[in-house]
Design an enzyme around this catalytic site. Structure first.
Site, short mmCIF file in Angstrom:
data_model
loop_
_atom_site.label_atom_id
_atom_site.label_comp_id
_atom_site.label_asym_id
_atom_site.label_seq_id
_atom_site.Cartn_x
_atom_site.Cartn_y
_atom_site.Cartn_z
N GLN A 1 -9.28 -83.89 -12.48
CA GLN A 1 -10.69 -83.71 -13.18
C GLN A 1 -11.82 -84.20 -11.88
O GLN A 1 -11.60 -85.33 -11.54
CB GLN A 1 -10.84 -84.71 -14.56
CG GLN A 1 -10.19 -83.92 -15.45
CD GLN A 1 -10.26 -84.72 -16.96
OE1 GLN A 1 -10.46 -86.23 -16.90
NE2 GLN A 1 -10.19 -83.99 -17.95
N VAL B 1 -13.29 -90.47 -15.33
CA VAL B 1 -12.37 -89.19 -15.58
C VAL B 1 -10.98 -89.57 -15.96
O VAL B 1 -10.54 -90.59 -15.40
CB VAL B 1 -12.28 -88.12 -14.43
CG1 VAL B 1 -14.00 -87.52 -14.31
CG2 VAL B 1 -11.90 -88.80 -13.02
N SER B 2 -10.12 -88.71 -16.87
CA SER B 2 -8.92 -89.05 -17.45
C SER B 2 -7.56 -88.93 -16.30
O SER B 2 -6.97 -89.57 -16.56
CB SER B 2 -8.71 -88.39 -18.62
OG SER B 2 -9.57 -88.73 -19.72
N THR B 3 -7.89 -87.95 -15.28
CA THR B 3 -6.90 -87.56 -14.64
C THR B 3 -7.53 -87.49 -13.25
O THR B 3 -8.72 -87.48 -13.06
CB THR B 3 -6.18 -86.30 -14.81
OG1 THR B 3 -7.10 -85.12 -14.88
CG2 THR B 3 -5.53 -86.33 -16.53
#
Length: 186
Positions: A17, A12-14
């Site tokens: 998330q 997940v990007s962050t």
């Protein structure tokens, strides 16, 4: 005698998330172990991916929900697939129906990679042509520089020190998180 294992990789990007949907899909696909990164795909350093690649053995299969979870670019994805292939490890992307442990799956993967690379090359060519046409008319493109080299170095120091999130660093410099990620990429 060694048995083959399905090993999952989620990204997940962050930090905000949630990887649960990816975990659920990977577990349902038979993965006995799942490695998870909380990082932008553009960053080269993804510790959970490195750990997963070190964990895999010949005959195993690395499973992702979608190819974009694995690679930062078409070239990076192809390099990772070649690294897996050289180690005797298969690659499976659940949602795209790709499974490089079969001849048809390998063909499909390479066709998708070639099409993506061709599309990228066309975009680059059209962009160059458009810029050349604009320059011929006396226009100069490009946006305002948001991060000087000094600011980028300061952002890198803040990120490496670990005391700030990317959102906090972005707020400090008055730029978006994407701008910070762009300057953190190698």
């Amino acid at each position: 005698m060694s048995t083959s294992t399905r090993v999952g990789y989620a990204r997940v990007s962050t930090r905000e998330q949630n990887p649960d949907a990816q975990h659920d899909a990977l577990t349902a696909d038979g993965c006995t172990k799942v490695f998870t990164d909380h990082a932008s795909g553009t960053l080269a350093h993804r510790p959970a991916l490195d750990e997963a690649l070190g964990y895999l053995r010949a005959g195993d299969t690395l499973v992702v929900t979608k190819l974009d979870r694995l690679g930062r670019s078409v070239k990076n994805l192809k390099d990772t697939a070649e690294q897996l292939d050289a180690a005797g490890v298969g690659l499976r992307a659940i949602s795209q129906g790709i499974n490089t442990t079969t001849p048809g799956g390998r063909l499909f993967f390479h066709m998708l990679a070639a099409i993506a690379e061709f599309e990228h090359d066309l975009v680059v060519e059209r962009t160059r042509e458009g810029l050349a046409a604009a320059r011929a008319r006396g226009r100069r493109g490009g946006g305002v520089v948001k991060m000087t080299a000094t600011k980028a170095a300061q952002a890198r120091l803040m990120y490496d020190a670990g005391g700030h999130t990317v959102a906090q660093i972005a707020a400090t410099f008055g730029v978006s998180r994407a701008t910070i990620y762009r300057h953190l990429a190698p």
